[in-house]
Motif scaffolding. Structure first.
Motif, PDB file in Angstrom:
ATOM      1  N   LEU A 127       0.845  -1.193   0.000  1.00 47.73           N
ATOM      2  CA  LEU A 127       0.000   0.000   0.000  1.00 47.73           C
ATOM      3  C   LEU A 127       0.883   1.246   0.000  1.00 47.73           C
ATOM      4  O   LEU A 127       1.744   1.401   0.869  1.00 47.73           O
ATOM      5  CB  LEU A 127      -0.919   0.005   1.221  1.00 47.73           C
ATOM      6  CG  LEU A 127      -1.765  -1.253   1.459  1.00 47.73           C
ATOM      7  CD1 LEU A 127      -2.728  -1.029   2.619  1.00 47.73           C
ATOM      8  CD2 LEU A 127      -2.517  -1.671   0.204  1.00 47.73           C
ATOM      9  N   GLN A 128       0.667   2.103  -0.999  1.00 44.69           N
ATOM     10  CA  GLN A 128       1.470   3.320  -1.147  1.00 44.69           C
ATOM     11  C   GLN A 128       0.580   4.542  -0.917  1.00 44.69           C
ATOM     12  O   GLN A 128      -0.188   4.929  -1.790  1.00 44.69           O
ATOM     13  CB  GLN A 128       2.077   3.379  -2.554  1.00 44.69           C
ATOM     14  CG  GLN A 128       3.028   2.247  -2.887  1.00 44.69           C
ATOM     15  CD  GLN A 128       4.408   2.453  -2.292  1.00 44.69           C
ATOM     16  OE1 GLN A 128       4.632   3.380  -1.512  1.00 44.69           O
ATOM     17  NE2 GLN A 128       5.340   1.592  -2.650  1.00 44.69           N
ATOM     18  N   PRO A 129       0.681   5.189   0.260  1.00 45.67           N
ATOM     19  CA  PRO A 129      -0.193   6.347   0.542  1.00 45.67           C
ATOM     20  C   PRO A 129       0.417   7.694   0.204  1.00 45.67           C
ATOM     21  O   PRO A 129      -0.268   8.711   0.273  1.00 45.67           O
ATOM     22  CB  PRO A 129      -0.395   6.234   2.054  1.00 45.67           C
ATOM     23  CG  PRO A 129       0.918   5.692   2.541  1.00 45.67           C
ATOM     24  CD  PRO A 129       1.431   4.765   1.458  1.00 45.67           C
ATOM     25  N   GLN A 130       1.707   7.758  -0.143  1.00 42.88           N
ATOM     26  CA  GLN A 130       2.374   9.058  -0.257  1.00 42.88           C
ATOM     27  C   GLN A 130       2.240   9.706  -1.630  1.00 42.88           C
ATOM     28  O   GLN A 130       2.530  10.886  -1.784  1.00 42.88           O
ATOM     29  CB  GLN A 130       3.859   8.916   0.084  1.00 42.88           C
ATOM     30  CG  GLN A 130       4.109   8.485   1.523  1.00 42.88           C
ATOM     31  CD  GLN A 130       5.563   8.596   1.894  1.00 42.88           C
ATOM     32  OE1 GLN A 130       5.997   9.559   2.513  1.00 42.88           O
ATOM     33  NE2 GLN A 130       6.332   7.603   1.491  1.00 42.88           N
ATOM     34  N   THR A 131       1.824   8.928  -2.633  1.00 42.27           N
ATOM     35  CA  THR A 131       1.670   9.493  -3.966  1.00 42.27           C
ATOM     36  C   THR A 131       0.231   9.933  -4.189  1.00 42.27           C
ATOM     37  O   THR A 131      -0.708   9.336  -3.652  1.00 42.27           O
ATOM     38  CB  THR A 131       2.080   8.477  -5.047  1.00 42.27           C
ATOM     39  OG1 THR A 131       1.831   9.047  -6.338  1.00 42.27           O
ATOM     40  CG2 THR A 131       1.298   7.186  -4.929  1.00 42.27           C
ATOM     41  N   MET A 132       0.052  10.966  -4.975  1.00 43.78           N
ATOM     42  CA  MET A 132      -1.289  11.436  -5.319  1.00 43.78           C
ATOM     43  C   MET A 132      -1.803  10.810  -6.608  1.00 43.78           C
ATOM     44  O   MET A 132      -2.891  11.166  -7.076  1.00 43.78           O
ATOM     45  CB  MET A 132      -1.297  12.963  -5.410  1.00 43.78           C
ATOM     46  CG  MET A 132      -1.065  13.629  -4.065  1.00 43.78           C
ATOM     47  SD  MET A 132      -1.237  15.418  -4.123  1.00 43.78           S
ATOM     48  CE  MET A 132      -2.980  15.578  -4.470  1.00 43.78           C
ATOM     49  N   GLN A 133      -1.042   9.923  -7.200  1.00 51.11           N
ATOM     50  CA  GLN A 133      -1.561   9.156  -8.319  1.00 51.11           C
ATOM     51  C   GLN A 133      -2.654   8.215  -7.820  1.00 51.11           C
ATOM     52  O   GLN A 133      -2.573   7.690  -6.713  1.00 51.11           O
ATOM     53  CB  GLN A 133      -0.444   8.334  -8.964  1.00 51.11           C
ATOM     54  CG  GLN A 133       0.695   9.144  -9.528  1.00 51.11           C
ATOM     55  CD  GLN A 133       1.774   8.253 -10.098  1.00 51.11           C
ATOM     56  OE1 GLN A 133       1.514   7.357 -10.898  1.00 51.11           O
ATOM     57  NE2 GLN A 133       3.010   8.472  -9.673  1.00 51.11           N
ATOM     58  N   SER A 134      -3.657   7.992  -8.644  1.00 46.61           N
ATOM     59  CA  SER A 134      -4.747   7.081  -8.301  1.00 46.61           C
ATOM     60  C   SER A 134      -4.640   5.880  -9.233  1.00 46.61           C
ATOM     61  O   SER A 134      -5.063   5.948 -10.384  1.00 46.61           O
ATOM     62  CB  SER A 134      -6.102   7.780  -8.470  1.00 46.61           C
ATOM     63  OG  SER A 134      -6.154   8.972  -7.722  1.00 46.61           O
ATOM     64  N   ASN A 135      -4.079   4.797  -8.715  1.00 46.50           N
ATOM     65  CA  ASN A 135      -3.820   3.674  -9.613  1.00 46.50           C
ATOM     66  C   ASN A 135      -3.520   2.431  -8.800  1.00 46.50           C
ATOM     67  O   ASN A 135      -3.509   2.446  -7.570  1.00 46.50           O
ATOM     68  CB  ASN A 135      -2.641   3.995 -10.548  1.00 46.50           C
ATOM     69  CG  ASN A 135      -2.731   3.267 -11.875  1.00 46.50           C
ATOM     70  OD1 ASN A 135      -3.455   2.278 -12.000  1.00 46.50           O
ATOM     71  ND2 ASN A 135      -2.021   3.748 -12.865  1.00 46.50           N
TER      72      ASN A 135
ATOM     73  N   PHE B  49      -0.945  -0.747  -4.460  1.00 49.27           N
ATOM     74  CA  PHE B  49      -2.136   0.083  -4.465  1.00 49.27           C
ATOM     75  C   PHE B  49      -1.723   1.519  -4.154  1.00 49.27           C
ATOM     76  O   PHE B  49      -1.113   1.780  -3.111  1.00 49.27           O
ATOM     77  CB  PHE B  49      -3.147  -0.362  -3.395  1.00 49.27           C
ATOM     78  CG  PHE B  49      -3.750  -1.725  -3.603  1.00 49.27           C
ATOM     79  CD1 PHE B  49      -3.425  -2.524  -4.698  1.00 49.27           C
ATOM     80  CD2 PHE B  49      -4.669  -2.217  -2.685  1.00 49.27           C
ATOM     81  CE1 PHE B  49      -4.000  -3.779  -4.874  1.00 49.27           C
ATOM     82  CE2 PHE B  49      -5.257  -3.461  -2.844  1.00 49.27           C
ATOM     83  CZ  PHE B  49      -4.916  -4.253  -3.940  1.00 49.27           C
ATOM     84  N   PHE B  50      -2.066   2.466  -5.016  1.00 50.50           N
ATOM     85  CA  PHE B  50      -1.816   3.879  -4.768  1.00 50.50           C
ATOM     86  C   PHE B  50      -3.100   4.451  -4.179  1.00 50.50           C
ATOM     87  O   PHE B  50      -4.111   4.577  -4.868  1.00 50.50           O
ATOM     88  CB  PHE B  50      -1.438   4.607  -6.057  1.00 50.50           C
ATOM     89  CG  PHE B  50      -0.338   3.929  -6.847  1.00 50.50           C
ATOM     90  CD1 PHE B  50       0.579   3.101  -6.227  1.00 50.50           C
ATOM     91  CD2 PHE B  50      -0.228   4.125  -8.208  1.00 50.50           C
ATOM     92  CE1 PHE B  50       1.592   2.476  -6.955  1.00 50.50           C
ATOM     93  CE2 PHE B  50       0.777   3.513  -8.938  1.00 50.50           C
ATOM     94  CZ  PHE B  50       1.688   2.682  -8.315  1.00 50.50           C
TER      95      PHE B  50
END
Length: 926
Positions: free
Chosen positions: A80-88, A100-101
């Protein structure tokens, strides 16, 4: 023949395009895990709730919803990747993992309003099950021969990308209240083509176009897979893919299985599925409206629109030829560019008081999974651009009517959603709205008195409502009750509130009349945005040629909230599971960063003519260590080698170490003497990859430094004894790229620079040195899609010939390598499109574009023996074919004619040279 074989292998293996950002997280991030027999969910500390929810959904699907794809299951790691604002999100083999972004997309029209973590789990875990159940037959053989990427190569050739994504969209639709299969906007693409009576062939849809609008493989895939489930049963695709991955029919195994089971090959199946949906779309009402935007041969989007008084409008406009810009459009249809926005995670903008507002991306220079946004404000009155100085994770700014405040929707690293009021001058946060239900706000708007905020919100169950929230005390009034419909962008016009929503089969404009919702437009395809001007409403609607502006009289009517049968599919999975999944008792533990640190997963060929190799690759799940060991053969020297390397990316600089042992290298001194030797090269070094992207420019700086210890010993019958057996040298190199964003049809950026340098020098007293530099400058040509490329290069090397470093110089086209001490080259190129054929054959090769290049190369080499400068100049032309291989893989090849203006040292009598350009390496850079 060997080049053709290598090309074929490259095509097979390049199907796996990793989305992994190597070394993308800082070492300070603390990772935790939930480890079960089905899945290992890895997440930063503080995200236990999201980790547990993903685990619960995955285990529920694994237990009860595998029958439609197959019974096989292998444990997967999900990060789980919470730091990026990409939705993907993605799933890959090599290594087997998913990421998971976690930032939800700001627009509910894109993927719906289902809780974003839930939707990622539904969609991406279907990809996991696909990969698990495709390890059969010949694909399984390749798994044993080539590892995970060996399996991936065979399954991605056997199973087309439209099925992978279409089947996953089917499952997110079958197991939730919504999913894209129940989202009217998801069908805008094919519905627009249907309403315009544009019918493209299967190959055209599969390969896309530079000229025409073509739906993507998600929309194509859902249309075909849902049609297959409806007419042939729940397990139909399991049987088709089983045939395909086993290669029961060697050529076109997927299409042949369809033909065997239904009497229709893939093209006929596509036509039948489109025809069935088209029957419902053609029956829709087609009310008249005035089209404001002109007809054009280029796909053009007018996506957002605001009334600016005097019958003029502020609009966003982009096309296949031009990058996005904000324009003023007057009553006569004349358009004036105001300003162009930069790179952002969302293309939305707002307008009020002669000011335009939007957000742009800001990236961490080193850590690829850390990014934020800044609010941009352009004042038309002064012509000044303002960047509110504070970076934050925000979307969709709106300016208050008094011009003093800005409201933005924000998301924290722990997935807390908030509205924040900012000072319009400084960007400082002055107020945060309470949000006890953790609703996800979309497109907030000030009311006319600046006392309330209007916003569409999504709750944790995936339902949407339109609310009004008071600035003074945070109290909430629900204007449109929570439901499964999506709600788009609201617009406040005095006491009236307009908004887009999907109450029926297409997104349309609605308004609030007291407590009653009234329908304003009744369009057959999706309406994106609207502006009220007097007694008319202007809106953007998706058409076969892009978003267009239309105008109709302003009125409101009652309506019935109803979706037709094609938006209410039943896939036999039992319906929505998201509110029925029990919370498991999961233990959260620390995730050790050294877990399976090497994680060897695949054998891969390496192709860099004249060198060909085979290497065992490894990478850990967190993407911080890449390892490689293998063999290589140089056909020019007939020299084999073995090598191993490590690249560690968890610290600020990448750390690199490796060894390369090359055997039986040789050099012919003259007709009777041959030097033959073995060479052992130990090396270590570091790299610093930096990303300075902002505004309208992508900017990347990479610096590398390496130390080499080379030992040479004579080999075989060679009688030559090296004067220098041990060489220690440094290799310093770097690159800088500054590239303006470009439109789809633009061959190159209209303004870009690429700078490369490399310096090699011995550090143990042996005279060996080489300096290389190259600059490429990209400029606009005489037409929008034309491009001028100017090149300059210089290389200097020592003249002792005691040791030769790798030669990176690109010589004047048509010439062989000359003898020199130092050399420079100047080049000029003019690139231009010739045609867009949109034609292919046999689902093997599809021609998207034919383009040309006229060039002139001028190089001067200094011959230190004759002490003369020698000129090598050439002119000519190149023709490139931009194609797709197998309906998926972009591949460019070309032909070149060079006319030599000077004598070629390798072939003195030839003045003209023809070459075929087949850049094999591009396949691995895709």
């Amino acid at each position: 023949m060997r080049r053709l074989l290598c090309l074929a292998m490259a095509v097979v293996l390049v199907q796996q395009v990793t989305a992994q950002q190597f070394g993308g997280n800082p070492p300070s991030l603390k990772w935790q895990q939930i480890n079960t027999d089905t899945v290992r969910v890895i997440f930063p500390k503080g995200m236990d709730a999201q980790g547990k929810r993903v685990t619960d959904i995955v285990q529920q699907i694994s237990r009860y919803h595998r029958s439609s794809i197959g019974p096989l299951q292998h444990k997967v790691s999900i990060v789980l990747q919470p730091q990026t604002m990409q939705s993907n999100g993605y799933v890959q083999l090599g290594p087997f993992r998913s990421e998971f972004f976690l930032t939800p997309p700001p627009s509910s029209n894109d993927v719906g309003s289902v809780n974003w973590v839930d939707q990622l789990a539904l969609h991406e875990y279907r990809h996991v099950l696909q990969n698990n159940n495709f390890r059969k037959g010949l694909s399984k053989v390749f798994y044993y021969l080539g590892g995970e990427l060996g399996q991936a190569a065979l399954t991605n050739i056997a199973v087309p990308n439209w099925f992978w994504e279409g089947d996953a969209v089917v499952m997110e639709t079958a197991l939730s209240l919504q999913g894209r299969g129940r989202l009217p906007a998801f069908f805008n693409d094919f519905r627009a083509l249907t309403l315009a009576n544009k019918k493209y062939s299967f190959m055209q849809v599969r390969n896309g176009s530079y000229r025409n609008f073509i739906p993507d493989h998600y929309a194509t895939g859902y249309m075909m897979t849902s049609y297959g489930r409806k007419h042939h049963g729940q397990t139909f695709w399991k049987d088709v893919t089983d045939d395909a991955v086993r290669y029961r029919r060697v050529f076109y195994p997927f299409s042949q299985s369809l033909k065997h089971r239904t009497g229709k090959n893939a093209a006929a199946f596509f036509k039948a599925s489109w025809d069935e949906y088209a029957a419902a779309w053609n029956a829709a009402e087609k009310p008249a409206a005035d089209t404001l935007t002109p007809a054009t041969n280029t796909v053009t989007h007018y996506k957002y629109v605001y009334a600016a008084g005097d019958s003029s409008f502020i609009v966003s406009k982009s096309s296949y030829k031009k990058v996005p810009g904000f324009y003023e459009r007057d009553a006569q249809g004349h358009e004036t560019l105001i300003v162009r926005p930069g790179i952002g995670f969302d293309d939305y903008f707002s307008y009020r008081n002669n000011k335009l507002l939007w957000t742009e991306s800001r990236f961490d220079a080193r850590w690829g999974w850390k990014d934020n946004s800044v609010v941009k404000v352009f004042d038309r009155s002064s012509g000044q651009m303002q960047t509110l100085g504070m970076e934050r994770r925000c979307f969709s700014p709106d300016l208050s009517f008094d011009g003093k405040k800005i409201v933005v929707a924000t998301i924290s690293l722990t997935q807390q959603y908030q509205l924040k009021l900012l000072d319009a001058e400084t960007g400082a946060a002055i107020h945060t709205f309470p949000n006890p239900g953790n609703w996800y706000y979309t497109y907030p708007k000030f009311t006319a008195d600046d006392q309330h905020i209007i916003s569409a919100v999504r709750d944790q169950e995936g339902r949407m409502a339109l609310i009004q929230q008071a600035i003074a005390d945070g109290s909430v009034k629900i204007l449109v009750p929570f439901g499964v419909q999506t709600i788009g962008i609201p617009s406040v016009q005095g006491e009236h509130i307009y908004f887009t929503a999907a109450f029926k089969d297409a997104d349309n404009v609605y308004t609030l009349n007291g407590n009653e919702v009234k329908q304003v437009t009744n369009r057959p395809n999706g309406v994106q945005h609207m502006a009220v001007a007097g007694d008319h409403i202007v809106f953007s609607e998706f058409t076969a040629d892009g978003y267009k502006l239309l105008r109709t009289a302003l009125s409101s009517n009652t309506f019935v909230d109803h979706h037709s049968a094609w938006l209410q599919p039943d896939f036999g999975e039992g319906g929505n599971i998201l509110d029925k999944i029990p919370a498991g008792e999961h233990q959260v533990r620390k995730y050790p960063k050294t877990h399976r640190i090497f994680n060897f997963h695949s054998w891969l060929p390496e192709i860099d003519d004249p060198e060909y190799g085979l290497f065992l690759h490894g990478e850990n799940v967190l993407g911080t260590l890449q390892s490689m060991v293998g063999v290589r053969y140089n056909y020019n020297e007939e020299s084999p080698s073995v090598s191993a390397s490590l690249l560690y990316g968890a610290w600020f600089p990448y750390l690199r170490a490796g060894v390369d042992y090359r055997m039986q290298r040789y050099l012919n001194v003259n007709d009777t003497i041959q030097i033959q030797w073995n060479e052992l090269d130990w090396y270590g070094g570091l790299s610093i990859p930096l990303n300075f992207t902002s505004g309208k420019y992508y900017r990347y700086l990479t610096l590398n430094g390496n130390y080499h210890q080379v030992t040479r010993t004579r080999s075989g019958n060679s009688k030559y004894v090296f004067r220098d057996n041990n060489i220690q040298y440094i290799d310093l190199n770097g690159s800088f790229i500054n590239q303006r964003i470009k439109a789809l049809q633009n061959i190159n950026s209209h303004f870009a620079q690429s700078l490369q340098f490399r310096y090699n020098r011995s550090i143990n007293g042996i005279p060996a040195e080489q300096l290389y530099g190259r600059l490429d400058l990209y400029l606009p040509g005489f037409s929008a899609n034309h491009s001028i490329v100017l090149q300059g290069a210089f290389q200097q090397k020592d003249t002792s010939l005691r040791y030769a470093f790798t030669d990176y110089f690109v010589y004047a086209r048509g010439y062989n390598k000359p003898f020199y001490e130092h050399m420079y080259k100047l080049g000029a190129n003019y690139h231009f499109p010739i045609a867009y054929p949109d034609w292919g054959f046999a689902n093997i090769l599809f021609f998207n574009r034919l383009r040309g290049n006229l060039f002139y190369d001028h190089s001067v080499a200094y011959n230190f023996r004759s002490r003369q400068d020698v000129t090598y100049a050439s002119t000519g032309g190149e023709m490139f074919f931009d194609t797709k291989l197998g309906n998926v893989l972009p591949f460019t090849f070309g032909v070149r004619y060079s006319h030599l203006l000077n004598t070629n040292p390798g072939d003195p009598l030839r003045k003209d040279r023809f070459e075929v350009i087949v850049p094999l390496q591009q396949l691995f850079n895709y």
